[in-house]
Design a protein around this motif. Structure first.
Motif, PDB file in Angstrom:
ATOM      1  N   ALA A 135       0.839  -1.220   0.000  1.00 51.60           N
ATOM      2  CA  ALA A 135       0.000   0.000   0.000  1.00 51.60           C
ATOM      3  C   ALA A 135       0.858   1.247   0.000  1.00 51.60           C
ATOM      4  N   THR A 137       0.639   5.555   0.460  1.00 50.31           N
ATOM      5  CA  THR A 137      -0.137   6.455   1.322  1.00 50.31           C
ATOM      6  C   THR A 137      -1.568   6.633   0.786  1.00 50.31           C
ATOM      7  N   GLU A 139      -3.858   4.447   0.520  1.00 47.56           N
ATOM      8  CA  GLU A 139      -4.449   3.211  -0.005  1.00 47.56           C
ATOM      9  C   GLU A 139      -4.867   2.268   1.130  1.00 47.56           C
TER      10      GLU A 139
ATOM     11  N   TYR B  98       3.085   1.932   3.052  1.00 50.77           N
ATOM     12  CA  TYR B  98       3.201   3.305   3.560  1.00 50.77           C
ATOM     13  C   TYR B  98       4.657   3.713   3.851  1.00 50.77           C
ATOM     14  N   ILE B 144      -5.485   0.363   6.775  1.00 56.01           N
ATOM     15  CA  ILE B 144      -5.825   1.661   6.198  1.00 56.01           C
ATOM     16  C   ILE B 144      -5.092   2.749   6.984  1.00 56.01           C
ATOM     17  N   ASP B 145      -5.004   3.944   6.421  1.00 57.71           N
ATOM     18  CA  ASP B 145      -4.365   5.027   7.177  1.00 57.71           C
ATOM     19  C   ASP B 145      -5.357   6.131   7.523  1.00 57.71           C
ATOM     20  N   LYS B 161      -1.453   5.686  11.525  1.00 60.10           N
ATOM     21  CA  LYS B 161      -1.399   7.151  11.664  1.00 60.10           C
ATOM     22  C   LYS B 161      -2.513   7.665  12.574  1.00 60.10           C
TER      23      LYS B 161
END
Lengths: 216, 216
Positions: A135, A137, A139, B98, B144-145, B161
């Motif tokens: 992934a 950022t 995603e 990431y 996920i972020d 995050k």
């Protein structure tokens, strides 16, 4: 108090064990592992570090395992760890997903202190070995053990247990707009990476997975 | 030929480095790391194993990084690795999600052999430290972020995050039917695990994440 560790041994290369996993395996009094007809990948990975240790094999039937079996094996583990002693259950990848260990956790008595020692997940090892980003950022990536019937939202998928895959499932994945790689025995000398569907369907090894990424 | 490794240093505890990461860090001629105002968690984690090594810091602005910056830093790395020599870029967690490393990969010249050395992902370390299953058989877990606007399909979420989280996002997660834990600096001495929303919102540390699981 007794101590039982769930140790992740990673994707297969013994060098992908963590320093902590190695230390704990050396410290414990007994090693537990599922009995896969005398063969066990987690034990193979750890072989160098558990030489001479007592090994207790636990029987789990193939396919759906009943709660009773988990209770029974948790009990066997507790009985095999002496008071003030420690044991370790070894599992390939990491213990927190699709592992026997998380299914047993709730069945230990309060006399047991449980601790998980993380291992490199199979899908992370496969992504690394095949230079496949999971992934970027913003995603999302999803880990599943079956290709879903509806188009998933994730940008990237790790589909475990690829040995079960059927051709129509790979067709579906393509229709959903994904491109994919099949990675078999990532990090081991016999590692194979394939992108051709017919070749993938010929393999479908037990230790394999699909990494898929949505085409932009 | 030059060789550049992207090494994952894991969630923070140096003992969660893999044997391979330790070996490669000792073997390479130069270590690369993003310049976070002189502080760098990946370097801190690896400190014991890179003593005396040449360290080259790379500048990446906070927030959105342009392609130009990645190209420029890939060039700096190439220039700092001699012919037939090797360098390693260190990144916390694992390089495949990431991370800065996967954004730079496409910009190295053909003279460079790239190799990823997997690390324990932050969310796997956090799941282990908090005894939180990521997925049982048949389940899906998503990384996920950001908390999505629509109810996700996954049974389990790792939301990275978490320092960016707002109260209304945690409310939304509850409305979607998830219960959650906040894990800060998993595996480090200052590790914190919280379940209370107001306490979580007071913390929101840079090195933190949320593990959420759909209530049954």
């Amino acid at each position: 108090m007794k101590k039982i560790y769930g140790i992740g041994t990673g994707p297969g290369d013994p060098e992908l064990l963590t320093l902590k996993a190695v230390r704990i395996m050396k410290e414990v009094d007994v090693i537990f592992a599922p009995n896969n007809k005398g063969k066990n990948m987690a034990l193979d990975t750890a072989a160098e570090f558990i030489e001479g240790k007592e090994i207790v094999f636990l029987d789990f039937p193939m396919g759906k395992v009943t709660e009773e079996i988990y209770i029974q094996n948790a009990k066997i583990m507790e009985e095999n760890v002496g008071e003030g002693k420690a044991g370790a259950f070894l599992t390939i990848g990491d213990p927190t997903y699709y592992s026997t260990f998380i299914n047993m956790m709730e069945f230990f008595s309060d006399d047991v202190h449980l601790e998980i020692i993380s291992g490199i997940p199979s899908f992370v090892g496969a992504a690394g070995r095949s230079n496949s980003p999971l992934a970027f950022t913003g995603e999302e990536f999803s880990v599943i053990d079956r290709i879903p019937l509806e188009n998933p939202k994730a940008d990237s998928l790790a589909i475990l247990k690829a040995f079960k895959l059927e051709e129509d499932e790979l067709d579906r994945l393509e229709r959903f707009g994904f491109e994919y790689k099949y990675i078999q025995r990532a990090s081991l000398p016999e590692e194979i990476i394939l992108e051709d569907k017919s070749e993938i369907l010929k393999e479908r090894d037990y230790i394999s997975l699909i990494l898929a990424r949505r085409k932009k």
